[in-house]
Design an enzyme around this catalytic site. Structure first.
Site, PDB file in Angstrom:
ATOM      1  N   ASP A  31      54.252  47.139  34.289  1.00  0.00           N
ATOM      2  CA  ASP A  31      55.159  46.006  34.294  1.00  0.00           C
ATOM      3  C   ASP A  31      55.377  45.646  32.823  1.00  0.00           C
ATOM      4  O   ASP A  31      54.628  46.087  31.948  1.00  0.00           O
ATOM      5  CB  ASP A  31      54.538  44.844  35.069  1.00  0.00           C
ATOM      6  CG  ASP A  31      55.402  43.598  35.042  1.00  0.00           C
ATOM      7  OD1 ASP A  31      56.626  43.721  35.216  1.00  0.00           O
ATOM      8  OD2 ASP A  31      54.852  42.498  34.840  1.00  0.00           O
ATOM      9  N   ASP A  33      56.903  42.099  31.154  1.00  0.00           N
ATOM     10  CA  ASP A  33      56.552  40.752  30.704  1.00  0.00           C
ATOM     11  C   ASP A  33      55.180  40.354  31.227  1.00  0.00           C
ATOM     12  O   ASP A  33      54.898  40.463  32.419  1.00  0.00           O
ATOM     13  CB  ASP A  33      57.608  39.741  31.159  1.00  0.00           C
ATOM     14  CG  ASP A  33      57.669  38.524  30.255  1.00  0.00           C
ATOM     15  OD1 ASP A  33      57.305  38.649  29.078  1.00  0.00           O
ATOM     16  OD2 ASP A  33      58.083  37.451  30.716  1.00  0.00           O
ATOM     17  N   ASN A  65      60.936  43.590  37.357  1.00  0.00           N
ATOM     18  CA  ASN A  65      61.814  42.838  38.248  1.00  0.00           C
ATOM     19  C   ASN A  65      62.835  42.016  37.482  1.00  0.00           C
ATOM     20  O   ASN A  65      63.694  41.384  38.087  1.00  0.00           O
ATOM     21  CB  ASN A  65      60.989  41.899  39.148  1.00  0.00           C
ATOM     22  CG  ASN A  65      60.454  42.596  40.379  1.00  0.00           C
ATOM     23  OD1 ASN A  65      60.782  43.753  40.647  1.00  0.00           O
ATOM     24  ND2 ASN A  65      59.624  41.901  41.142  1.00  0.00           N
ATOM     25  N   ASN A  66      62.748  42.019  36.166  1.00  0.00           N
ATOM     26  CA  ASN A  66      63.698  41.261  35.351  1.00  0.00           C
ATOM     27  C   ASN A  66      65.050  41.972  35.370  1.00  0.00           C
ATOM     28  O   ASN A  66      65.184  43.082  34.853  1.00  0.00           O
ATOM     29  CB  ASN A  66      63.179  41.136  33.919  1.00  0.00           C
ATOM     30  CG  ASN A  66      64.004  40.199  33.073  1.00  0.00           C
ATOM     31  OD1 ASN A  66      65.216  40.105  33.230  1.00  0.00           O
ATOM     32  ND2 ASN A  66      63.352  39.479  32.170  1.00  0.00           N
ATOM     33  N   HIS A 191      59.590  32.085  36.770  1.00  0.00           N
ATOM     34  CA  HIS A 191      59.147  32.806  35.581  1.00  0.00           C
ATOM     35  C   HIS A 191      58.688  31.796  34.533  1.00  0.00           C
ATOM     36  O   HIS A 191      59.306  30.744  34.361  1.00  0.00           O
ATOM     37  CB  HIS A 191      60.288  33.643  35.001  1.00  0.00           C
ATOM     38  CG  HIS A 191      60.844  34.644  35.952  1.00  0.00           C
ATOM     39  ND1 HIS A 191      60.193  35.808  36.281  1.00  0.00           N
ATOM     40  CD2 HIS A 191      61.998  34.643  36.675  1.00  0.00           C
ATOM     41  CE1 HIS A 191      60.910  36.492  37.148  1.00  0.00           C
ATOM     42  NE2 HIS A 191      62.016  35.804  37.409  1.00  0.00           N
ATOM     43  N   LYS A 222      59.966  45.221  43.037  1.00  0.00           N
ATOM     44  CA  LYS A 222      58.581  45.021  43.462  1.00  0.00           C
ATOM     45  C   LYS A 222      58.458  43.757  44.306  1.00  0.00           C
ATOM     46  O   LYS A 222      59.112  42.761  43.987  1.00  0.00           O
ATOM     47  CB  LYS A 222      57.672  44.903  42.225  1.00  0.00           C
ATOM     48  CG  LYS A 222      57.658  46.127  41.344  1.00  0.00           C
ATOM     49  CD  LYS A 222      56.871  45.864  40.052  1.00  0.00           C
ATOM     50  CE  LYS A 222      57.581  44.844  39.163  1.00  0.00           C
ATOM     51  NZ  LYS A 222      56.883  44.634  37.871  1.00  0.00           N
ATOM     52  N   ASP A 247      50.636  42.108  35.850  1.00  0.00           N
ATOM     53  CA  ASP A 247      49.996  40.816  35.602  1.00  0.00           C
ATOM     54  C   ASP A 247      50.178  39.839  36.759  1.00  0.00           C
ATOM     55  O   ASP A 247      49.665  38.727  36.710  1.00  0.00           O
ATOM     56  CB  ASP A 247      50.572  40.172  34.333  1.00  0.00           C
ATOM     57  CG  ASP A 247      51.987  39.653  34.554  1.00  0.00           C
ATOM     58  OD1 ASP A 247      52.849  40.445  35.002  1.00  0.00           O
ATOM     59  OD2 ASP A 247      52.232  38.464  34.282  1.00  0.00           O
TER      60      ASP A 247
END
Length: 309
Positions: A31, A33, A65-66, A191, A222, A247
């Protein structure tokens, strides 16, 4: 699990244990971020870790996922933050995978109505998927008299800082057609931002539309398996030889569990060790997939592991 280290859930590892685990893997999924960077700051040691793994011949991929930026902009960010050897084909974002799903799986015949930003629209355009080009100035429009495109055959919801009532209402109208697909880039509810603030995520916007339309969205990012299927289809990745590092327990770790991957939580982002342990100790079977196999303080621990004799 397939790792060389005995996997019992929430196992805090370092040194030779990390090295043994990595020796047993050919592919590593990160991942972004909270794992390799936080906002515009690289996690210390992360660029060196990525370079080291690539030098060792491992397949390294980034699953995010961003959906706010297209992959070409991600390449620029990687370079800006000191990651010198990341190619566009290494990056799998929820925006890119949504475009691939609409083109290659759903084979949508018609246009897509998008709730989302430039990242989603650019990936759709690059994939050759037609979508409704919204007017920028619609201040005088209302759902009572606004035009609706009769060619819309799918609604795609992603992160949208310009989300408004009219977009929600239009999407509801399109989704009254049972043959209109309803997709979401990802289910992330929020977020973290600098200064302790948060911003609603794609999952929050999707939830509003699910309530209003009385339909459930198909999630592309995800923890859905589709993002891994994109990677495996392009690079022949073996789940048994793959480590997923994230994370966020409810997305990254669940994603790994859904795909049959060994999972590792790094403590530089959203989820904490006590949350993972609470899931491990829970009597609810559905919570067990939130439990990481391994835990490290930071991916920089990989460097220390390689330096040890």
């Amino acid at each position: 699990m397939a790792g060389a280290v005995s996997s019992k859930g929430c196992q805090k590892i370092r040194g030779s244990e990390i090295r043994d685990l990595l020796d047993a893997k050919r592919f590593v999924l990160f991942d972004c971020d909270g794992v390799i960077w936080n906002g515009e700051t690289a996690v210390p040691g992360a660029p060196e870790v990525v370079s080291l793994l690539k030098q060792q011949g491992k397949g390294v991929f980034f699953v995010t996922n961003n959906c706010t930026r297209p992959r070409e902009n991600y390449v620029q960010k990687f370079s800006r933050l000191g990651f010198t050897d990341v190619a566009q084909e290494d990056i799998f974002s929820s925006a890119y995978c949504s475009a691939i799903y609409l083109r290659d799986v759903a084979k949508v015949q018609g246009k897509v109505f998008v709730i989302g930003g430039n990242g989603v629209c650019k990936e759709l355009r690059d994939a050759g998927v037609p979508f409704v080009e919204e007017e920028t100035d619609v201040s005088d429009e209302s759902i009572y008299d606004c035009p609706l495109d009769s060619d819309v055959r799918a609604v795609l919801v992603g992160y949208d800082e310009k989300f408004n009532f009219l977009k929600l209402a239009k999407a509801c109208c399109y989704l009254r057609n049972a043959d209109c697909l309803f997709l979401a880039t990802d289910p992330d509810p929020w977020h973290p931002l600098r200064g302790g603030r948060v911003t609603p995520g794609s999952g929050s916007l999707t939830a509003a539309l699910e309530t209003a339309s009385e339909r459930k969205a198909t999630v592309i990012g995800k923890p859905s398996r589709f993002m891994f299927e994109c990677i495996a289809g392009q690079f022949s990745v073996d789940p048994a030889l793959t480590l997923m590092i994230g994370d966020r327990l409810e997305t990254d770790i669940l994603f790994g569990a859904n795909c049959g991957l060994d999972t590792m939580l790094t403590l530089t982002g959203v989820s904490r060790m006590d949350e993972a342990e609470a899931y491990k100790d829970s009597d609810a079977p559905e919570k067990k997939d939130f439990v990481p196999d391994y835990v490290v303080d930071t991916v920089a621990d990989f460097l220390e592991a390689q330096e040890e004799d």
